[in-house]
Design a protein around this motif. Sequence first.
Motif, short mmCIF file in Angstrom:
data_model
loop_
_atom_site.label_atom_id
_atom_site.label_comp_id
_atom_site.label_asym_id
_atom_site.label_seq_id
_atom_site.Cartn_x
_atom_site.Cartn_y
_atom_site.Cartn_z
N ALA A 285 0.94 -1.31 0.02
CA ALA A 285 0.11 0.09 -0.08
C ALA A 285 0.72 1.08 0.12
CB ALA A 285 -0.77 -0.25 1.35
N ARG A 286 2.02 1.42 0.50
CA ARG A 286 2.78 2.34 0.86
C ARG A 286 3.44 2.77 -0.43
NH1 ARG A 286 4.35 6.98 3.64
NH2 ARG A 286 4.18 5.81 5.60
N LEU A 287 3.84 2.01 -1.38
CA LEU A 287 4.59 2.08 -2.74
C LEU A 287 3.41 2.72 -3.71
CD1 LEU A 287 6.88 -0.67 -2.99
CD2 LEU A 287 7.39 1.58 -2.72
N ILE A 288 2.00 1.84 -3.70
CA ILE A 288 1.12 2.35 -4.29
C ILE A 288 0.56 3.77 -4.06
CG2 ILE A 288 -1.25 1.77 -4.82
CD1 ILE A 288 -0.82 -1.29 -4.08
N ALA A 289 0.53 4.30 -2.76
CA ALA A 289 0.20 5.38 -2.37
C ALA A 289 1.18 6.56 -3.02
CB ALA A 289 0.15 5.42 -0.70
N ASP A 290 2.43 6.15 -2.95
CA ASP A 290 3.41 7.05 -3.29
C ASP A 290 3.21 7.23 -4.94
OD1 ASP A 290 4.77 7.37 -1.06
OD2 ASP A 290 6.19 5.95 -1.50
N GLU A 291 2.83 6.06 -5.51
CA GLU A 291 2.91 6.21 -7.22
C GLU A 291 1.66 7.07 -7.56
OE1 GLU A 291 3.69 6.28 -10.89
OE2 GLU A 291 4.89 5.93 -9.49
N LEU A 292 0.55 6.62 -6.72
CA LEU A 292 -0.76 7.50 -6.94
C LEU A 292 -0.39 8.91 -6.80
CD1 LEU A 292 -3.26 5.33 -5.31
CD2 LEU A 292 -3.36 5.89 -7.45
N HIS A 293 0.41 9.34 -5.74
CA HIS A 293 0.56 10.68 -5.42
C HIS A 293 1.46 11.46 -6.71
CE1 HIS A 293 1.01 14.12 -2.99
NE2 HIS A 293 2.26 14.37 -3.48
N ASN A 294 2.22 10.45 -7.46
CA ASN A 294 2.87 10.99 -8.56
C ASN A 294 2.16 11.31 -9.55
OD1 ASN A 294 5.50 11.04 -7.17
ND2 ASN A 294 5.92 8.64 -7.93
N ARG A 295 0.97 10.69 -9.75
CA ARG A 295 0.17 10.83 -10.93
C ARG A 295 -0.97 11.44 -10.63
NH1 ARG A 295 -0.18 4.80 -13.49
NH2 ARG A 295 1.70 4.00 -13.08
N GLY A 296 -0.81 12.29 -9.44
CA GLY A 296 -1.88 13.28 -9.09
C GLY A 296 -2.86 13.02 -8.43
N TYR A 297 -3.16 11.96 -7.70
CA TYR A 297 -4.05 11.67 -6.66
C TYR A 297 -3.85 11.67 -5.12
CZ TYR A 297 -6.09 8.81 -10.61
OH TYR A 297 -6.74 8.23 -11.51
N ALA A 298 -4.38 12.70 -4.57
CA ALA A 298 -4.25 13.10 -3.22
C ALA A 298 -4.76 11.93 -2.31
CB ALA A 298 -4.61 14.40 -2.97
N ILE A 299 -4.00 10.89 -2.16
CA ILE A 299 -4.85 9.69 -1.37
C ILE A 299 -3.52 9.14 -0.69
CG2 ILE A 299 -4.22 8.39 -3.45
CD1 ILE A 299 -6.60 6.60 -2.72
#
Length: 324
Positions: A26-40
């Motif tokens: 979940a941590r790595l997924i959250a980091d990548e989501l943030h890189n793609r513009g998702y504030a999650i």
Amino acid sequence: MTDPNVERKLVEIMRIIGENDKPLGARLIADELHNRGYAIGERAVRYHLRILDERGFTEKHGYIGRTITERGKKELSDALISDRLGFVITKIEELMYRADYDLDTGKGNVIVNVTNIDKDDYESATDIIKYAMDYGATISPRVGIIEEDTEEDIYVPEGKVAIATVCSITFDGLLLKNGIPVVPRYGGIMQMEDHKPEGFLDLISYSGTSIDPIKIFLRRKATSILDAIETGNGKMLANVRQIPTSATSLAESVFERAKKVDINGHLCIGNPGEDVLYAPVERGKVGIPVMVGINAVAAVEETGLNVETNPVSAVMEYSKMKPL
């Protein structure tokens, strides 16, 4: 029926997992989501992963993480191209509705870009941001400072400090709140000569890309903000929106009121149906180009400091934002 916004996040999580050949946590997924513009944040990612597990789209491998299943791969491949291309403008429209700042009461939310900066680089980065803001390269001198674990809606990775800058799409929210139909059209690179806008060198439509146009130009390292500040000649980031010709006078009034609360930066209001600074405009509309809030952060990147910026990222109470 599941919220469309949740569905888009589920698809993006599946894409991230599917792009890797090893289980992802979940941590790595959250980091990548943030890189793609998702504030999650990580907690929210776990919630979405449970949904994917229940649908049979992902498989959990203990504490190591998840992989995508064959059923998940088929679901991902069946995602409509039109839905992917329309994501950016849909996200912008949602934030425009959530931006409820009232120019009369001084209360409410504005749209912000979120930039993550290494704690060791924070002082140097904020000096450059202030330098660019003092020049007028952005739409507002106000920023929000977010430390780790202090804002649930804005995820800040470990070892970072987040700086929220006012996003130029805030103008669109203000126009909409004041009864003016508005459509964000393009993000682009603006040529500056003698400290004045000469015209757009390149434009990308918001409705024709799955990545924010401004982020694309950031990745290309297409700016020369510091040159524009120091010599008057350089390349800055700007975008264009359209409004009905009949709303021109009201829009001018909104912009004048916005100046009084440090929201500025629109370059001009074009003539009906005519290109504005070389950006195409539809018949019956006028185009309004605006300098973007990320220019100050682009200046930081030009110095070689490592930052990660997500345009049009979230909303924030404007009263919490202060000048550096």
